[in-house]
Design a protein around this motif. Structure first.
Motif, PDB file in Angstrom:
ATOM      1  N   ARG A 148      19.348  53.209  22.290  1.00 13.11           N
ATOM      2  CA  ARG A 148      19.164  52.079  23.210  1.00 13.11           C
ATOM      3  C   ARG A 148      19.940  50.893  22.663  1.00 13.11           C
ATOM      4  O   ARG A 148      19.909  50.631  21.455  1.00 13.11           O
ATOM      5  CB  ARG A 148      17.678  51.734  23.284  1.00 13.11           C
ATOM      6  CG  ARG A 148      17.364  50.592  24.213  1.00 13.11           C
ATOM      7  CD  ARG A 148      15.842  50.411  24.306  1.00 13.11           C
ATOM      8  NE  ARG A 148      15.533  49.451  25.331  1.00 13.11           N
ATOM      9  CZ  ARG A 148      14.979  48.272  25.086  1.00 13.11           C
ATOM     10  NH1 ARG A 148      14.654  47.910  23.861  1.00 13.11           N
ATOM     11  NH2 ARG A 148      14.730  47.445  26.083  1.00 13.11           N
ATOM     12  N   VAL A 149      20.660  50.159  23.528  1.00 16.58           N
ATOM     13  CA  VAL A 149      21.428  49.005  23.065  1.00 16.58           C
ATOM     14  C   VAL A 149      20.495  48.083  22.287  1.00 16.58           C
ATOM     15  O   VAL A 149      19.409  47.734  22.752  1.00 16.58           O
ATOM     16  CB  VAL A 149      22.095  48.254  24.231  1.00 16.58           C
ATOM     17  CG1 VAL A 149      22.676  46.922  23.774  1.00 16.58           C
ATOM     18  CG2 VAL A 149      23.196  49.107  24.854  1.00 16.58           C
ATOM     19  N   SER A 150      20.945  47.685  21.125  1.00 15.79           N
ATOM     20  CA  SER A 150      20.156  46.824  20.253  1.00 15.79           C
ATOM     21  C   SER A 150      19.927  45.465  20.901  1.00 15.79           C
ATOM     22  O   SER A 150      20.855  44.850  21.438  1.00 15.79           O
ATOM     23  CB  SER A 150      20.878  46.644  18.915  1.00 15.79           C
ATOM     24  OG  SER A 150      20.186  45.748  18.103  1.00 15.79           O
ATOM     25  N   ASP A 151      18.687  45.001  20.849  1.00 13.03           N
ATOM     26  CA  ASP A 151      18.350  43.692  21.424  1.00 13.03           C
ATOM     27  C   ASP A 151      19.173  42.569  20.808  1.00 13.03           C
ATOM     28  O   ASP A 151      19.465  41.582  21.472  1.00 13.03           O
ATOM     29  CB  ASP A 151      16.860  43.396  21.235  1.00 13.03           C
ATOM     30  CG  ASP A 151      15.977  44.262  22.123  1.00 13.03           C
ATOM     31  OD1 ASP A 151      16.483  44.798  23.127  1.00 13.03           O
ATOM     32  OD2 ASP A 151      14.785  44.396  21.794  1.00 13.03           O
ATOM     33  N   ARG A 152      19.573  42.724  19.564  1.00 16.99           N
ATOM     34  CA  ARG A 152      20.319  41.641  18.895  1.00 16.99           C
ATOM     35  C   ARG A 152      21.705  41.425  19.494  1.00 16.99           C
ATOM     36  O   ARG A 152      22.313  40.394  19.300  1.00 16.99           O
ATOM     37  CB  ARG A 152      20.379  41.869  17.392  1.00 16.99           C
ATOM     38  CG  ARG A 152      21.295  42.948  16.937  1.00 16.99           C
ATOM     39  CD  ARG A 152      21.328  42.998  15.398  1.00 16.99           C
ATOM     40  NE  ARG A 152      22.401  43.786  14.928  1.00 16.99           N
ATOM     41  CZ  ARG A 152      22.276  45.010  14.428  1.00 16.99           C
ATOM     42  NH1 ARG A 152      21.095  45.544  14.324  1.00 16.99           N
ATOM     43  NH2 ARG A 152      23.333  45.668  14.024  1.00 16.99           N
TER      44      ARG A 152
END
Length: 183
Positions: free
Chosen positions: A99-103
């Motif tokens: 999943r694309v990292s929130d950062r």
């Protein structure tokens, strides 16, 4: 391949078996997640990611990671965080989804379009594994189409771009028209 090797769930370009050589790929369903186009600080094009979504089921592939050596896959998916989905996926081994990292996530998707060369790879994979109904399900279980598509098909920007058959190209184009995706 040892039974205890972990697996990943691929829901985008990893469904296209021409883009990797991971062992024992098989069609699989993952419940409770939805695909979404995500804009990031990493590039000017959108990434395909997943978000939790009760009641939604995704088709994709599960493939083994030999010896649990995630290094190459983690490098390929460098913008992503690997999330344990062992209990959700229900295989005979541990499993993960990227999943694309929130950062890296941007709240404003403006200017971050979907690369058609990337979308072509994803749709080609779904067409070859799941047929036309799988392609329809891919488009219907993915959010964020409003960012639009950058047509780089003639000069692909996606590093794992593939050449599509006429039928595969028609599938991409049909669904973009059906969903009125800007391009």
């Amino acid at each position: 391949m040892p039974v205890n090797d972990p697996a990943f769930f691929g829901y985008g370009s990893l469904v296209n078996l021409a883009t990797h050589a991971y062992a024992d790929p098989r069609p699989t369903r993952l419940a409770g997640w939805r695909r979404v186009w995500r804009s990031t600080t990493l590039r000017d094009a959108a990434f395909l990611s997943v978000d939790p979504a009760p009641g939604v089921t995704l088709e994709g592939i599960a493939a083994r990671v030999p010896g649990g050596d995630w290094l190459a896959l983690d490098e390929r998916e460098a913008a992503y965080t690997r999330i344990d989905i062992s209990e959700t996926l229900g295989l005979d081994c541990s499993a993960a989804v990227y999943r694309v990292s929130d950062r890296f996530t941007l709240s404003d998707p403006n200017g971050h379009m979907i690369l058609r060369s990337y979308l072509d790879v994803v749709v080609q994979g779904y067409f070859r594994v799941f047929g036309p109904t799988g392609v329809t399900a891919f488009f219907d279980t993915t959010e964020g189409w409003q960012v639009g598509v950058l047509d780089d098909r003639a000069a692909p920007l996606y590093p794992r771009a593939q050449i599509l058959s006429d039928m595969e190209t028609a599938q991409v184009d049909h669904h973009l028209r059906r969903l009125s995706v800007p391009h």
